[in-house]
Design a protein around this motif. Structure first.
Motif, PDB file in Angstrom:
ATOM      1  N   GLU A 147      98.084 -20.167 -17.582  1.00  0.00           N
ATOM      2  CA  GLU A 147      98.129 -18.818 -17.435  1.00  0.00           C
ATOM      3  C   GLU A 147      98.616 -18.301 -15.980  1.00  0.00           C
ATOM      4  OE1 GLU A 147      94.419 -17.095 -18.901  1.00  0.00           O
ATOM      5  OE2 GLU A 147      95.195 -15.289 -18.116  1.00  0.00           O
ATOM      6  N   ASN A 265     100.081 -14.606 -11.715  1.00  0.00           N
ATOM      7  CA  ASN A 265      99.187 -14.018 -12.659  1.00  0.00           C
ATOM      8  C   ASN A 265      97.682 -14.146 -12.385  1.00  0.00           C
ATOM      9  OD1 ASN A 265     101.576 -13.341 -14.194  1.00  0.00           O
ATOM     10  ND2 ASN A 265     101.326 -15.353 -15.290  1.00  0.00           N
ATOM     11  N   ARG A 287      91.773 -13.366 -12.775  1.00  0.00           N
ATOM     12  CA  ARG A 287      92.956 -12.901 -13.714  1.00  0.00           C
ATOM     13  C   ARG A 287      93.236 -11.744 -13.530  1.00  0.00           C
ATOM     14  NH1 ARG A 287      91.228 -12.866 -19.102  1.00  0.00           N
ATOM     15  NH2 ARG A 287      93.300 -13.899 -19.871  1.00  0.00           N
ATOM     16  N   GLU A 288      94.686 -11.805 -13.315  1.00  0.00           N
ATOM     17  CA  GLU A 288      95.436 -10.249 -13.230  1.00  0.00           C
ATOM     18  C   GLU A 288      95.475  -9.457 -14.399  1.00  0.00           C
ATOM     19  OE1 GLU A 288      96.247  -9.371 -10.272  1.00  0.00           O
ATOM     20  OE2 GLU A 288      97.500  -7.822 -10.348  1.00  0.00           O
ATOM     21  N   ALA A 289      95.429 -10.427 -15.548  1.00  0.00           N
ATOM     22  CA  ALA A 289      95.552  -9.601 -16.898  1.00  0.00           C
ATOM     23  C   ALA A 289      94.548  -8.550 -17.170  1.00  0.00           C
ATOM     24  CB  ALA A 289      95.812 -10.554 -18.014  1.00  0.00           C
ATOM     25  N   ASP A 290      93.072  -9.102 -16.815  1.00  0.00           N
ATOM     26  CA  ASP A 290      92.009  -8.212 -17.105  1.00  0.00           C
ATOM     27  C   ASP A 290      91.305  -7.682 -15.841  1.00  0.00           C
ATOM     28  OD1 ASP A 290      90.903 -10.527 -16.498  1.00  0.00           O
ATOM     29  OD2 ASP A 290      89.940 -10.763 -18.414  1.00  0.00           O
ATOM     30  N   GLY A 291      91.790  -8.150 -14.654  1.00  0.00           N
ATOM     31  CA  GLY A 291      91.087  -7.619 -13.452  1.00  0.00           C
ATOM     32  C   GLY A 291      89.828  -8.196 -13.231  1.00  0.00           C
ATOM     33  N   ALA A 292      89.468  -9.192 -13.905  1.00  0.00           N
ATOM     34  CA  ALA A 292      88.119  -9.795 -13.763  1.00  0.00           C
ATOM     35  C   ALA A 292      88.071 -11.253 -13.210  1.00  0.00           C
ATOM     36  CB  ALA A 292      87.385  -9.880 -14.989  1.00  0.00           C
ATOM     37  N   THR A 293      87.044 -11.802 -12.583  1.00  0.00           N
ATOM     38  CA  THR A 293      87.047 -13.135 -12.364  1.00  0.00           C
ATOM     39  C   THR A 293      86.098 -13.748 -13.071  1.00  0.00           C
ATOM     40  OG1 THR A 293      87.215 -12.450 -10.007  1.00  0.00           O
ATOM     41  CG2 THR A 293      86.060 -14.328 -10.052  1.00  0.00           C
ATOM     42  N   HIS A 294      86.525 -15.089 -13.245  1.00  0.00           N
ATOM     43  CA  HIS A 294      85.814 -15.994 -14.094  1.00  0.00           C
ATOM     44  C   HIS A 294      85.307 -17.197 -13.322  1.00  0.00           C
ATOM     45  CE1 HIS A 294      84.644 -18.069 -18.059  1.00  0.00           C
ATOM     46  NE2 HIS A 294      85.489 -19.166 -17.379  1.00  0.00           N
TER      47      HIS A 294
END
Ligand SMILES: NC(=O)c1ccc[n+]([C@@H]2O[C@H](COP(=O)([O-])OP(=O)(O)OC[C@H]3O[C@@H](n4cnc5c(N)ncnc54)[C@H](O)[C@@H]3O)[C@@H](O)[C@H]2O)c1
Length: 358
Positions: A147, A265, A287-294
């Motif tokens: 990704e 990304n 993740r730039e896609a959802d602006g969230a950290t995992h």
């Protein structure tokens, strides 16, 4: 512990010293797909005590006799660095698979000889870069592969602390030593610059390569002041990723290890613990896609056992090597030698030109 599988790898451990006692014996006994079949050490007191403690089926004081045992499938080489290549060559000649402790060797030349022997043998050969079995690092690797897109820059640091012995003494089993143990002719700790690079630098380099791939050249500076060894290394990766490595030993703080990776990304921030806490690294993947950290929990932080299980899977099930292979081991030694030469000469050194030892 998960139940043992029906098909299991019969492992013999060469060396009953510190790393075998702290990691490999337990890893083999706990592994779902392997058994601690045999222990070999020239030190009778150590070997017999460890065999009783860990329930090994067989013991050997002679490595060649262990290798001649037809019931033995594979060996873990847990001896001093200088013995790794000769011991691996003998195991391969005897038709056994090998998991060899890091660093895979002490000179570029012997590692090249090893690579040729591994390729000729057709046996599975894996290097004990156990951080590749840390679930946090594995999550980062998956994100990079699937990704992240272009990896723009990587910074990684590995700073061994002045407080490491009280920490490890508190959590490791009591390490038993023996006056009869076989040691290399020259005590590796007589040259600390070399010793620290081989012991710690190879972990840092392998982590960097795991994420960003092959290293082309390095430009290193070394500071040796106030009893602190500090290497700052500019790294040129083949992928074009900008790299910076910090290897510091005797840092005046807690164990300090981690990495930052910036990609097209997303970005990754990782914090790694002293390995003896068996704690999965805290790796935050943005993740730039959802602006969230995992962040993966990685409840099972026994990367030494997970390493043995991966090794056994490759042999029993024919899956690709999940850890570091002989090319990774060779590249790590080339990088350490190149860093040493660069720090001495003040110039960039290509890994392809690295020769000799650290
Ligand atoms: N992956 C890690 O996190 C990690 C951590 C610590 C050490 N290590 C590596 O593990 C390796 C071993 O380190 P250690 O501190 O346990 O070493 P050690 O010297 O304490 O133990 C090695 C044992 O092997 C035995 N031995 C050596 N050659 C032998 C032979 N030919 N036949 C029979 N017995 C033999 C010795 O008698 C000794 O008891 C090193 O390469 C080190 O870099 C890895």
């Amino acid at each position: 512990m998960p139940a043992k599988q029906e098909r299991r790898l019969r492992v013999g451990v060469l060396g009953a010293g510190q790393i075998a006692q702290a990691a490999h014996f337990e890893s083999c006994t706990k592994a779902s797909n392997a058994d601690l079949y045999a222990i070999c050490d020239v030190a009778d007191d150590l070997r017999e005590r460890m065999a009783i403690t860990h329930g090994a089926e067989k013991t050997y004081n002679d490595y060649d006799k262990m290798l001649a045992d037809p019931e033995l499938d594979a060996v873990i080489i847990a001896t001093a660095d200088a013995f790794h290549v000769p011991a691996t060559l003998r195991a391969l000649e005897a038709g056994k698979h090998v998991l060899c402790e890091k660093p895979v060797g002490v000179t570029v030349e012997e590692c090249r000889e090893l690579k040729a022997a591994v390729e000729k043998s057709g046996k599975v050969f894996q290097v004990g870069h156990m951080k590749r079995f840390d679930a946090g690092l594995q999550a980062a690797k998956s994100f990079i592969r699937d990704e992240m897109g272009e990896v723009i820059a990587l910074k990684a640091w590995y700073c061994d602390s002045t407080h490491r012995y009280p920490m490890t003494d508190a959590v490791q089993p009591l390490i038993v030593s023996s006056a009869n143990a076989r040691k290399p002719a020259e005590n590796p700790k007589t040259n600390l610059r070399r010793y620290y690079m081989l012991a710690h630098g190879c972990h840092l380099i392998d982590t960097a390569r795991y994420f960003a791939g092959d290293i082309v050249s390095v430009h290193a500076r070394l500071s040796e002041r106030a009893g602190i060894w500090c290497w700052f290394v500019d790294v040129e990766f083949a992928s074009g990723t900008l790299g910076h490595l910090d290897l510091t030993v005797q840092v005046r703080m807690d164990w300090h290890e981690g990495f930052q990776i910036y990609g097209k990304n997303g970005s990754i921030l990782g914090k790694t613990y002293n390995p003896w806490y068996y704690r999965t690294s805290e790796v935050d993947i943005f993740r730039e896609a959802d602006g969230a950290t995992h962040r993966v929990l990685g409840a099972d932080g026994h990367f030494y056992r997970r390493q043995v299980e991966g090794f056994a899977r490759t042999i029993l099930d024919g899956t690709p090597i999940e850890g570091a292979d002989v090319d990774d081991g060779l590249a790590s030694v080339q990088a350490m030698v190149a860093i040493a030469r660069s720090a001495e000469g003040g110039k960039s050194v290509a890994l392809a030109d690295a020769s000799g030892g650290v």
